[in-house]
Scaffold this motif. Structure first.
Motif, PDB file in Angstrom:
ATOM      1  N   THR A  11      30.214 -18.151 -13.162  1.00  0.00           N
ATOM      2  CA  THR A  11      29.431 -18.190 -14.393  1.00  0.00           C
ATOM      3  C   THR A  11      28.125 -17.436 -14.223  1.00  0.00           C
ATOM      4  OG1 THR A  11      30.368 -20.369 -14.876  1.00  0.00           O
ATOM      5  CG2 THR A  11      28.419 -19.710 -16.123  1.00  0.00           C
ATOM      6  N   ILE A  12      27.485 -17.602 -13.065  1.00  0.00           N
ATOM      7  CA  ILE A  12      26.226 -16.895 -12.811  1.00  0.00           C
ATOM      8  C   ILE A  12      26.449 -15.392 -12.754  1.00  0.00           C
ATOM      9  CG2 ILE A  12      24.357 -16.593 -11.140  1.00  0.00           C
ATOM     10  CD1 ILE A  12      24.676 -19.521 -10.395  1.00  0.00           C
ATOM     11  N   ARG A  13      27.576 -14.975 -12.170  1.00  0.00           N
ATOM     12  CA  ARG A  13      27.885 -13.535 -12.139  1.00  0.00           C
ATOM     13  C   ARG A  13      28.022 -12.991 -13.553  1.00  0.00           C
ATOM     14  NH1 ARG A  13      30.609 -14.786  -7.189  1.00  0.00           N
ATOM     15  NH2 ARG A  13      32.483 -15.487  -8.287  1.00  0.00           N
ATOM     16  N   HIS A  14      28.660 -13.745 -14.441  1.00  0.00           N
ATOM     17  CA  HIS A  14      28.774 -13.310 -15.840  1.00  0.00           C
ATOM     18  C   HIS A  14      27.404 -13.279 -16.516  1.00  0.00           C
ATOM     19  CE1 HIS A  14      33.044 -12.970 -15.894  1.00  0.00           C
ATOM     20  NE2 HIS A  14      33.271 -14.258 -15.685  1.00  0.00           N
ATOM     21  N   SER A  15      26.501 -14.194 -16.113  1.00  0.00           N
ATOM     22  CA  SER A  15      25.172 -14.253 -16.738  1.00  0.00           C
ATOM     23  C   SER A  15      24.384 -12.976 -16.494  1.00  0.00           C
ATOM     24  CB  SER A  15      24.394 -15.454 -16.192  1.00  0.00           C
ATOM     25  OG  SER A  15      25.086 -16.664 -16.424  1.00  0.00           O
ATOM     26  N   TYR A  16      24.598 -12.351 -15.335  1.00  0.00           N
ATOM     27  CA  TYR A  16      23.801 -11.189 -14.954  1.00  0.00           C
ATOM     28  C   TYR A  16      24.625  -9.897 -14.889  1.00  0.00           C
ATOM     29  CZ  TYR A  16      20.310 -14.684 -13.718  1.00  0.00           C
ATOM     30  OH  TYR A  16      19.420 -15.723 -13.764  1.00  0.00           O
ATOM     31  N   GLU A  17      25.796  -9.883 -15.516  1.00  0.00           N
ATOM     32  CA  GLU A  17      26.640  -8.693 -15.418  1.00  0.00           C
ATOM     33  C   GLU A  17      26.100  -7.529 -16.256  1.00  0.00           C
ATOM     34  OE1 GLU A  17      30.507  -9.724 -16.711  1.00  0.00           O
ATOM     35  OE2 GLU A  17      29.931 -10.223 -18.769  1.00  0.00           O
TER      36      GLU A  17
END
Length: 360
Positions: A297-303
């Motif tokens: 989820t964090i990776r998607h937040s900063y993609e």
């Protein structure tokens, strides 16, 4: 993102003054995630309403959305007009400062903070009765504000661990120096800061081999250590009675993701009782952590990437095509005499506290 948004306004120190409005939240690793920022003339009803209407284009009005702020009247007015379904809660730190100023004993502030953060009604009632015993006037002040407005257990929305506006205060501290710059320079400072944050956090998350975020992992490991001394007895396939050393028992329902201590469902992170039950069942604890705390989820937040703005220092393509310069004239304002103040301006309803040392 967990749907808790902290909004705040802070004054600008440049030649023409003004106010910087911000909206921020936390990612799954408890890091500041700026959502929006805007420059307005001052914190008034029109400014906050315009800001919230702009924010509502991507932070939609739902019943599971919670706003946290100080008790500025214009914030209340703007939220009532734009976010009719979302809930609004007060920052406990601002209330704590008010309590400390109005009702001198330091004990009251500590009791008020404990009551605000209580997970169950019984703990809240116990702390609030102590407040009434120490100072009935302070208790009446907190009753007038409304329990749903400042406590976790009575809150109409889910606040998770966010009980104050420290997210916004920390973001303002990052921009402390930039608020003295000219407008375009300040905005570019904000953009480059966010660009760097996104790049660093994106890279860290990509290197992580863990399922959940580091800060969340620390909480789970701490709860795991506490769970080792608990006695677990099954009620059904996925329901358990968990007894702690003092003899108190808690009921854990793993499928529903609840515990009678209320911490499990409030934070969406397994409490020690839930961890003890999951360990007895032989199920991975990570499966009971909310997806908001997952590294994926964090990776998607900063993609998404933040790029430089081509129009800085020149004209935009649209201006060139239309033949207009599109210049913005500064507002008509008179700069106050003297050196600009460095100390934070107190919010409405917030009081200055002075400490006096006495030699004995």
């Amino acid at each position: 993102m967990r749907k808790v948004v902290v909004v705040d306004g802070t004054s600008m120190k440049a030649r023409y003054g003004g106010c910087l409005l911000t909206a921020s939240c936390q990612d799954g690793n408890f890091q500041i995630f700026p959502l929006a920022f805007a420059v307005v003339d001052s914190e008034n009803d029109d400014s906050w309403e315009w800001f919230f209407r702009s924010l509502s284009t991507f932070v939609h009005d739902t019943t599971d959305l919670v706003f946290i702020s100080d008790r500025h009247n214009s914030i209340y007015t703007g939220l009532r007009k734009v976010y009719t379904e979302a809930h609004h809660s007060a920052c406990t730190v601002h209330l704590w400062r008010n309590v400390r100023h109005l009702y001198k004993p330091q004990l009251l502030a500590g009791l008020m903070s404990s009551a605000a953060r209580a997970f169950v009604i019984e703990d809240f009632n116990k702390k609030f009765l102590e407040i009434q015993r120490v100072n009935p006037g302070c208790a009446a002040y907190l009753v007038d504000i409304g329990f749903t407005h400042w406590t976790r257990v009575h809150s109409q929305g889910k606040r998770y661990n966010i009980m104050d506006s420290n997210i916004a205060e920390s973001w303002n501290q990052v921009l402390k120096e930039a608020r003295e710059y000219p407008l375009i320079c300040m905005l570019e400072y904000i953009r480059t800061t966010m660009m760097e944050w996104f790049a660093v956090r994106r890279a860290r998350s990509a290197r992580s081999a863990s399922v959940i975020a580091p800060k969340c992992r620390e909480i789970v490991e701490e709860n795991f250590e506490s769970a080792m001394s608990m006695a677990v007895r099954p009620i059904s396939d996925f329901e358990f009675q968990v007894q702690i050393r003092s003899g108190e028992c808690f009921t854990v329902k793993l499928v529903e993701g609840t515990c009678s201590c209320n911490e499990f469902q409030c934070l969406s992170i397994p409490c020690p009782h839930a961890i003890a039950a999951a360990t007895r069942l032989g199920v991975s604890i990570d499966t009971f952590v909310d997806t908001a705390y997952f590294e994926e989820t964090i990776r998607h937040s900063y993609e998404e990437k933040i790029y430089p703005i081509p129009s800085v220092g020149g004209h935009t393509t649209a201006d060139a095509a239309s033949g207009t310069r599109g210049d913005l004239n500064p507002p008509r304002s008179r700069r106050p005499p003297g050196r600009p103040k460095k100390i934070r301006i107190l919010s409405r309803g917030e009081f200055k506290v002075c400490f006096i040392s006495v030699k004995t």
